[in-house]
Design a protein around this motif. Sequence first.
Motif, PDB file in Angstrom:
ATOM      1  N   PHE A  26      -6.925 -18.442  29.208  1.00 18.98           N
ATOM      2  CA  PHE A  26      -7.514 -19.415  28.292  1.00 18.98           C
ATOM      3  C   PHE A  26      -8.508 -18.746  27.347  1.00 18.98           C
ATOM      4  CE2 PHE A  26      -6.240 -21.858  32.026  1.00 18.98           C
ATOM      5  CZ  PHE A  26      -5.573 -22.924  31.453  1.00 18.98           C
ATOM      6  N   LEU A  27      -9.312 -17.831  27.890  1.00 15.59           N
ATOM      7  CA  LEU A  27     -10.299 -17.150  27.060  1.00 15.59           C
ATOM      8  C   LEU A  27      -9.639 -16.325  25.969  1.00 15.59           C
ATOM      9  CD1 LEU A  27     -12.832 -15.974  29.803  1.00 15.59           C
ATOM     10  CD2 LEU A  27     -13.121 -17.833  28.162  1.00 15.59           C
ATOM     11  N   LEU A  28      -8.481 -15.759  26.263  1.00 18.69           N
ATOM     12  CA  LEU A  28      -7.760 -14.989  25.254  1.00 18.69           C
ATOM     13  C   LEU A  28      -7.463 -15.841  24.027  1.00 18.69           C
ATOM     14  CD1 LEU A  28      -6.103 -12.545  24.257  1.00 18.69           C
ATOM     15  CD2 LEU A  28      -4.179 -13.419  25.606  1.00 18.69           C
ATOM     16  N   LEU A  29      -7.046 -17.079  24.248  1.00 19.14           N
ATOM     17  CA  LEU A  29      -6.753 -17.975  23.133  1.00 19.14           C
ATOM     18  C   LEU A  29      -8.008 -18.307  22.343  1.00 19.14           C
ATOM     19  CD1 LEU A  29      -4.241 -20.419  24.870  1.00 19.14           C
ATOM     20  CD2 LEU A  29      -3.729 -18.411  23.473  1.00 19.14           C
ATOM     21  N   PHE A  30      -9.113 -18.551  23.038  1.00 22.92           N
ATOM     22  CA  PHE A  30     -10.366 -18.846  22.348  1.00 22.92           C
ATOM     23  C   PHE A  30     -10.844 -17.636  21.542  1.00 22.92           C
ATOM     24  CE2 PHE A  30     -10.719 -22.348  25.435  1.00 22.92           C
ATOM     25  CZ  PHE A  30     -11.169 -23.359  24.593  1.00 22.92           C
ATOM     26  N   PHE A  31     -10.719 -16.447  22.106  1.00 26.88           N
ATOM     27  CA  PHE A  31     -11.128 -15.241  21.384  1.00 26.88           C
ATOM     28  C   PHE A  31     -10.284 -15.043  20.135  1.00 26.88           C
ATOM     29  CE2 PHE A  31     -12.528 -13.406  25.711  1.00 26.88           C
ATOM     30  CZ  PHE A  31     -13.775 -13.988  25.562  1.00 26.88           C
ATOM     31  N   MET A  32      -8.978 -15.271  20.248  1.00 25.93           N
ATOM     32  CA  MET A  32      -8.106 -15.130  19.094  1.00 25.93           C
ATOM     33  C   MET A  32      -8.445 -16.152  18.016  1.00 25.93           C
ATOM     34  SD  MET A  32      -5.952 -12.617  19.365  1.00 25.93           S
ATOM     35  CE  MET A  32      -4.685 -13.114  18.195  1.00 25.93           C
ATOM     36  N   GLY A  35     -11.594 -15.295  16.130  1.00 25.21           N
ATOM     37  CA  GLY A  35     -11.595 -14.025  15.419  1.00 25.21           C
ATOM     38  C   GLY A  35     -12.288 -12.895  16.149  1.00 25.21           C
ATOM     39  N   LYS A  36     -12.515 -13.063  17.451  1.00 23.39           N
ATOM     40  CA  LYS A  36     -13.148 -12.012  18.264  1.00 23.39           C
ATOM     41  C   LYS A  36     -12.046 -11.087  18.784  1.00 23.39           C
ATOM     42  CE  LYS A  36     -17.092 -14.082  17.731  1.00 23.39           C
ATOM     43  NZ  LYS A  36     -18.157 -13.498  16.867  1.00 23.39           N
ATOM     44  N   THR A  37     -11.558 -10.225  17.902  1.00 22.73           N
ATOM     45  CA  THR A  37     -10.383  -9.415  18.221  1.00 22.73           C
ATOM     46  C   THR A  37     -10.638  -8.419  19.345  1.00 22.73           C
ATOM     47  OG1 THR A  37     -11.008  -7.901  16.428  1.00 22.73           O
ATOM     48  CG2 THR A  37      -9.444  -9.665  15.908  1.00 22.73           C
ATOM     49  N   GLN A  38     -11.832  -7.844  19.407  1.00 26.40           N
ATOM     50  CA  GLN A  38     -12.100  -6.864  20.463  1.00 26.40           C
ATOM     51  C   GLN A  38     -12.084  -7.524  21.838  1.00 26.40           C
ATOM     52  OE1 GLN A  38     -15.730  -4.799  19.529  1.00 26.40           O
ATOM     53  NE2 GLN A  38     -14.779  -3.582  17.915  1.00 26.40           N
ATOM     54  N   TYR A  39     -12.681  -8.721  21.947  1.00 23.13           N
ATOM     55  CA  TYR A  39     -12.646  -9.447  23.216  1.00 23.13           C
ATOM     56  C   TYR A  39     -11.201  -9.846  23.558  1.00 23.13           C
ATOM     57  CZ  TYR A  39     -17.736  -9.834  23.070  1.00 23.13           C
ATOM     58  OH  TYR A  39     -19.079  -9.559  23.042  1.00 23.13           O
ATOM     59  N   ALA A  40     -10.441 -10.245  22.536  1.00 19.79           N
ATOM     60  CA  ALA A  40      -9.047 -10.613  22.765  1.00 19.79           C
ATOM     61  C   ALA A  40      -8.238  -9.407  23.241  1.00 19.79           C
ATOM     62  CB  ALA A  40      -8.441 -11.184  21.484  1.00 19.79           C
ATOM     63  N   ASP A  41      -8.488  -8.230  22.639  1.00 19.41           N
ATOM     64  CA  ASP A  41      -7.776  -7.017  23.054  1.00 19.41           C
ATOM     65  C   ASP A  41      -8.050  -6.685  24.513  1.00 19.41           C
ATOM     66  OD1 ASP A  41      -6.723  -6.759  20.547  1.00 19.41           O
ATOM     67  OD2 ASP A  41      -8.176  -5.263  19.856  1.00 19.41           O
ATOM     68  N   GLN A 183      -6.158 -23.237  15.073  1.00 21.88           N
ATOM     69  CA  GLN A 183      -6.620 -21.905  14.697  1.00 21.88           C
ATOM     70  C   GLN A 183      -5.569 -20.818  14.933  1.00 21.88           C
ATOM     71  OE1 GLN A 183      -9.649 -21.303  13.282  1.00 21.88           O
ATOM     72  NE2 GLN A 183     -10.045 -23.501  13.325  1.00 21.88           N
ATOM     73  N   ILE A 184      -4.587 -21.076  15.785  1.00 20.82           N
ATOM     74  CA  ILE A 184      -3.637 -20.041  16.179  1.00 20.82           C
ATOM     75  C   ILE A 184      -2.215 -20.476  15.854  1.00 20.82           C
ATOM     76  CG2 ILE A 184      -2.726 -18.717  18.126  1.00 20.82           C
ATOM     77  CD1 ILE A 184      -5.379 -18.995  19.500  1.00 20.82           C
ATOM     78  N   ASP A 185      -1.486 -19.581  15.219  1.00 20.67           N
ATOM     79  CA  ASP A 185      -0.064 -19.779  14.988  1.00 20.67           C
ATOM     80  C   ASP A 185       0.698 -19.195  16.182  1.00 20.67           C
ATOM     81  OD1 ASP A 185       2.604 -19.712  14.255  1.00 20.67           O
ATOM     82  OD2 ASP A 185       2.171 -19.224  12.164  1.00 20.67           O
ATOM     83  N   PRO A 186       1.448 -20.005  16.934  1.00 13.85           N
ATOM     84  CA  PRO A 186       2.132 -19.494  18.134  1.00 13.85           C
ATOM     85  C   PRO A 186       3.043 -18.300  17.844  1.00 13.85           C
ATOM     86  CG  PRO A 186       2.195 -21.889  18.072  1.00 13.85           C
ATOM     87  CD  PRO A 186       1.648 -21.447  16.757  1.00 13.85           C
ATOM     88  N   LEU A 187       3.747 -18.308  16.707  1.00 18.74           N
ATOM     89  CA  LEU A 187       4.641 -17.202  16.383  1.00 18.74           C
ATOM     90  C   LEU A 187       3.859 -15.921  16.118  1.00 18.74           C
ATOM     91  CD1 LEU A 187       7.272 -18.994  14.099  1.00 18.74           C
ATOM     92  CD2 LEU A 187       7.452 -18.408  16.521  1.00 18.74           C
TER      93      LEU A 187
END
Length: 212
Positions: A26-32, A35-41, A183-187
């Motif tokens: 879930f956190l990955l989606l929130f980070f994406m 715009g928190k790309t480093q946390y998402a990575d 905020q996120i495009d699934p594709l």
Amino acid sequence: MCMIAMDFTDARKHADGERLIRLYKFLLLFFMGAGKTQYADQSFRLLAQVHCLLSPRLAHELTWCRFVNNKGLPDSNIEPDREMEHNNRSTKDMTRAFHGHVTNKSIDRVSRSTYKLEKILKQYDVTSGVRNKSGKHDDKLEQDVKDIDSLAVHLHQEEIFTSKPGRRYNAFTSVPRNWISSQIDPLELQVWMKDHLRKLAAKNMFKRYTSP
């Protein structure tokens, strides 16, 4: 997001590694979305290691060997890096006694004796009846308890966890009903995940587990 953060803290306190891994999805989606790309990575890297890049033994170790418990209580677990920060603070406090005359030899001596000195100090506090603050807010006022109970009853009556078409807050008309989907495009997310997974799998440090 607030509920996820509280659930994350509770999982950490109880050393529930499996729940933490589940919450990172879930956190990955929130980070994406934020715009928190480093946390998402880093979140995706952890999930990829646990679910496909590491052997079952290493994945199990990564999931559960993430906590330190110095109090012996079921809800007193902390992260190893936080424990390391506590140890570093004790080391820094001891090095101040040198008043700037610090050498490699003195640093080595302090580092080797920090754990034993901390153990002696804690044992002295126990035998002397010294009580340290736990940092937890266990003593709730009677009025606070009444307010919480009243709020819980009101939320239950409003059926906040029941989906009702068209229901929304009047004061937040501009806030989307589902922030993540707005905020996120699934594709695009799928392409990003596949690209990152290929890059991680290509690294020599990740050797895929193969059964004999």
